[in-house]
Each structure stands twice: as structure tokens, then as C-alpha cells.
Design a protein around this motif. Structure first.
Motif, PDB file in Angstrom:
ATOM      1  N   LEU A  67       6.060 -29.586   2.219  1.00 61.68           N
ATOM      2  CA  LEU A  67       6.087 -28.261   2.835  1.00 61.68           C
ATOM      3  C   LEU A  67       4.703 -27.858   3.343  1.00 61.68           C
ATOM      4  O   LEU A  67       4.560 -27.353   4.461  1.00 61.68           O
ATOM      5  CB  LEU A  67       6.610 -27.232   1.833  1.00 61.68           C
ATOM      6  N   LEU A  68       3.690 -28.121   2.541  1.00 66.71           N
ATOM      7  CA  LEU A  68       2.324 -27.793   2.942  1.00 66.71           C
ATOM      8  C   LEU A  68       1.904 -28.620   4.162  1.00 66.71           C
ATOM      9  O   LEU A  68       1.318 -28.088   5.110  1.00 66.71           O
ATOM     10  CB  LEU A  68       1.351 -28.022   1.779  1.00 66.71           C
ATOM     11  N   ALA A  69       2.223 -29.906   4.156  1.00 69.78           N
ATOM     12  CA  ALA A  69       1.842 -30.778   5.272  1.00 69.78           C
ATOM     13  C   ALA A  69       2.534 -30.364   6.570  1.00 69.78           C
ATOM     14  O   ALA A  69       1.905 -30.321   7.637  1.00 69.78           O
ATOM     15  CB  ALA A  69       2.153 -32.233   4.931  1.00 69.78           C
ATOM     16  N   VAL A  70       3.818 -30.058   6.501  1.00 67.46           N
ATOM     17  CA  VAL A  70       4.558 -29.643   7.697  1.00 67.46           C
ATOM     18  C   VAL A  70       4.014 -28.320   8.226  1.00 67.46           C
ATOM     19  O   VAL A  70       3.787 -28.161   9.428  1.00 67.46           O
ATOM     20  CB  VAL A  70       6.079 -29.552   7.409  1.00 67.46           C
ATOM     21  N   THR A  71       3.780 -27.378   7.317  1.00 72.65           N
ATOM     22  CA  THR A  71       3.241 -26.073   7.731  1.00 72.65           C
ATOM     23  C   THR A  71       1.856 -26.237   8.350  1.00 72.65           C
ATOM     24  O   THR A  71       1.545 -25.623   9.378  1.00 72.65           O
ATOM     25  CB  THR A  71       3.197 -25.101   6.536  1.00 72.65           C
ATOM     26  N   ALA A  72       1.026 -27.076   7.747  1.00 72.30           N
ATOM     27  CA  ALA A  72      -0.319 -27.327   8.295  1.00 72.30           C
ATOM     28  C   ALA A  72      -0.226 -27.953   9.685  1.00 72.30           C
ATOM     29  O   ALA A  72      -0.974 -27.570  10.599  1.00 72.30           O
ATOM     30  CB  ALA A  72      -1.109 -28.236   7.354  1.00 72.30           C
ATOM     31  N   ALA A  73       0.703 -28.890   9.868  1.00 69.43           N
ATOM     32  CA  ALA A  73       0.870 -29.521  11.177  1.00 69.43           C
ATOM     33  C   ALA A  73       1.299 -28.496  12.228  1.00 69.43           C
ATOM     34  O   ALA A  73       0.808 -28.520  13.369  1.00 69.43           O
ATOM     35  CB  ALA A  73       1.888 -30.656  11.083  1.00 69.43           C
ATOM     36  N   VAL A  74       2.190 -27.589  11.845  1.00 67.31           N
ATOM     37  CA  VAL A  74       2.631 -26.535  12.765  1.00 67.31           C
ATOM     38  C   VAL A  74       1.450 -25.644  13.146  1.00 67.31           C
ATOM     39  O   VAL A  74       1.229 -25.342  14.324  1.00 67.31           O
ATOM     40  CB  VAL A  74       3.772 -25.699  12.127  1.00 67.31           C
ATOM     41  N   ILE A  75       0.674 -25.247  12.156  1.00 66.49           N
ATOM     42  CA  ILE A  75      -0.456 -24.339  12.414  1.00 66.49           C
ATOM     43  C   ILE A  75      -1.510 -25.009  13.295  1.00 66.49           C
ATOM     44  O   ILE A  75      -1.949 -24.441  14.303  1.00 66.49           O
ATOM     45  CB  ILE A  75      -1.058 -23.833  11.086  1.00 66.49           C
ATOM     46  N   VAL A  76      -1.898 -26.230  12.950  1.00 60.40           N
ATOM     47  CA  VAL A  76      -2.921 -26.924  13.746  1.00 60.40           C
ATOM     48  C   VAL A  76      -2.383 -27.236  15.144  1.00 60.40           C
ATOM     49  O   VAL A  76      -3.088 -27.066  16.146  1.00 60.40           O
ATOM     50  CB  VAL A  76      -3.407 -28.203  13.023  1.00 60.40           C
ATOM     51  N   GLY A  77      -1.133 -27.667  15.224  1.00 61.72           N
ATOM     52  CA  GLY A  77      -0.530 -27.958  16.528  1.00 61.72           C
ATOM     53  C   GLY A  77      -0.483 -26.739  17.425  1.00 61.72           C
ATOM     54  O   GLY A  77      -0.779 -26.811  18.625  1.00 61.72           O
ATOM     55  N   ARG A  78      -0.138 -25.609  16.857  1.00 62.56           N
ATOM     56  CA  ARG A  78      -0.100 -24.369  17.637  1.00 62.56           C
ATOM     57  C   ARG A  78      -1.492 -23.984  18.107  1.00 62.56           C
ATOM     58  O   ARG A  78      -1.682 -23.559  19.240  1.00 62.56           O
ATOM     59  CB  ARG A  78       0.513 -23.258  16.778  1.00 62.56           C
ATOM     60  N   GLU A  79      -2.495 -24.113  17.226  1.00 59.02           N
ATOM     61  CA  GLU A  79      -3.860 -23.754  17.608  1.00 59.02           C
ATOM     62  C   GLU A  79      -4.343 -24.600  18.787  1.00 59.02           C
ATOM     63  O   GLU A  79      -4.946 -24.082  19.724  1.00 59.02           O
ATOM     64  CB  GLU A  79      -4.808 -23.891  16.421  1.00 59.02           C
ATOM     65  N   ILE A  80      -4.060 -25.889  18.738  1.00 61.61           N
ATOM     66  CA  ILE A  80      -4.458 -26.773  19.840  1.00 61.61           C
ATOM     67  C   ILE A  80      -3.712 -26.398  21.112  1.00 61.61           C
ATOM     68  O   ILE A  80      -4.304 -26.290  22.196  1.00 61.61           O
ATOM     69  CB  ILE A  80      -4.211 -28.251  19.459  1.00 61.61           C
ATOM     70  N   SER A  81      -2.411 -26.172  20.990  1.00 64.78           N
ATOM     71  CA  SER A  81      -1.590 -25.841  22.160  1.00 64.78           C
ATOM     72  C   SER A  81      -2.004 -24.521  22.800  1.00 64.78           C
ATOM     73  O   SER A  81      -2.150 -24.436  24.026  1.00 64.78           O
ATOM     74  CB  SER A  81      -0.112 -25.766  21.767  1.00 64.78           C
TER      75      SER A  81
END
Length: 192
Positions: free
Chosen positions: A94-108
């Protein structure tokens, strides 16, 4: 180029990141508390540099560039640390998926803002209240997770995890808001 006080504070925030990483991994009692305190200090400098830049009219092009970079580095580095040390099983996933969403959104969103600025439409993707709420939720969640990352009992870990998931949902929501605002330009509408 002359560096003003708000920009020095932003540079200090960037320099606090390796300090937080080292403290995070040091094997001493209270390391997680110290790492969380370094993170809070970095967050405070984020507020302070913005306040001083506006209050003292000390904005600069370099500061305007560096501030969001420092913010994103602070969040991304902290998320990487927490994912790497996360408990196994569903909490870690859950932490890894949430982190990926957050970092992915920031880059996008950063790429979207850069592109919109290139076409002269940056004002259509300016920071909104939802983005500020997302950031506040992320910061609180990250402080809680830093405090709990090596605790013998995970009393607050699940609270931090829940707050980060809420921040992840707000991340998606605000990212979609930015995309919606930029959509006419992305479609190539002449009137956008």
C-alpha cells in the motif's frame, strides 16, 4: 546572481535532505524522532522562505525555480526512505503504490506546467486549494510515518498510512483538476 534570504532558506532545505537520510539510517535510539524533526524543519523553511519572499518582496527567478524542486525532492526522498523500510505484506504494498502515485503525479504535473508555460498558458494550471490540501496531508502523513518507521509497536503507523492514502487520493484528484484545466490546450484547441 545574488542569492537572497528566502533562496538561502530553500537551499538549506535541500541540504537538510542528506542529513535526514543519514539520520534515518543511523542505529541509535530516537533516530526516527530526529529524522522526523529534520523533515519538520525542512517543511518550516518551506513556509518561511515563501512568507519572507512575499512579505519582504524578495522574490527571484532562481528562488521561484528552486522552491518547487526542493519541495518535490523533500517528498520523493522521504517516500523512497519509507518504502524501502516498509513492513512486508499489504502495508508495504500500500505504501509503495501510494508513493508511486504521488511521485508520478508530481512528475506529470511539473511537466504539464512546464509545457503550459511554453505555450503561454501557465496561469491555467496554477496551484489550487486542492493542491495545497494534498501537500498538507502528505506532510502530516510523512511526519507520522517517519516517527514510526522503526518503532517497536506500530501504533501510529496505520494512521500515517491512512493519511498518506488520503493524500494519494487528493493527489489523483488535484492531478485530474490540472489535466482538466489544460485539456483544451492538450487537444490542440485554437481558443485555449
Amino acid at each position: 546572481m545574488r542569492i537572497n534570504l528566502p533562496t538561502w532558506l530553500t537551499l538549506f532545505r535541500v541540504l537538510l535532505l542528506p542529513v535526514m537520510v543519514v539520520v534515518f539510517y543511523l542505529p541509535f535510539r530516537g533516530a526516527s524522532l530526529v529524522a522526523a524533526m529534520v523533515f519538520v524543519l525542512a517543511g518550516f523553511t518551506d513556509w518561511l522562505d515563501g512568507y519572507l519572499a512575499r512579505r519582504l518582496d524578495m522574490t527571484s527567478a532562481f528562488g521561484a525555480f528552486l522552491d518547487p524542486v526542493a519541495d518535490k525532492l523533500m517528498v520523493a526522498v522521504t517516500l523512497f526512505l519509507l518504502v524501502q523500510s516498509a513492513p512486508t505484506g499489504w502495508p508495504g504494498i500500500l505504501l509503495a503504490v501510494t508513493a508511486a502515485v504521488i511521485v508520478g503525479r508530481e512528475i506529470s504535473v511539473s511537466a504539464l506546467r512546464e509545457w503550459m508555460a511554453e505555450i503561454g498558458a501557465r496561469s491555467k494550471v496554477k496551484v489550487a486549494f486542492l493542491g495545497k490540501l494534498k501537500t498538507m496531508m502528505q506532510m502530516v502523513a510523512l511526519v507520522v510515518l517517519l516517527l514510526q518507521h522503526d518503532a517497536e509497536t506500530l501504533r501510529l503507523y496505520h494512521i500515517g498510512e491512512a493519511l498518506l492514502v488520503i493524500a494519494g487520493i487528493l493527489t489523483i484528484w488535484s492531478g485530474l483538476d490540472y489535466l482538466r484545466a489544460a485539456w483544451p490546450a492538450l487537444r490542440g484547441d485554437k481558443n485555449s
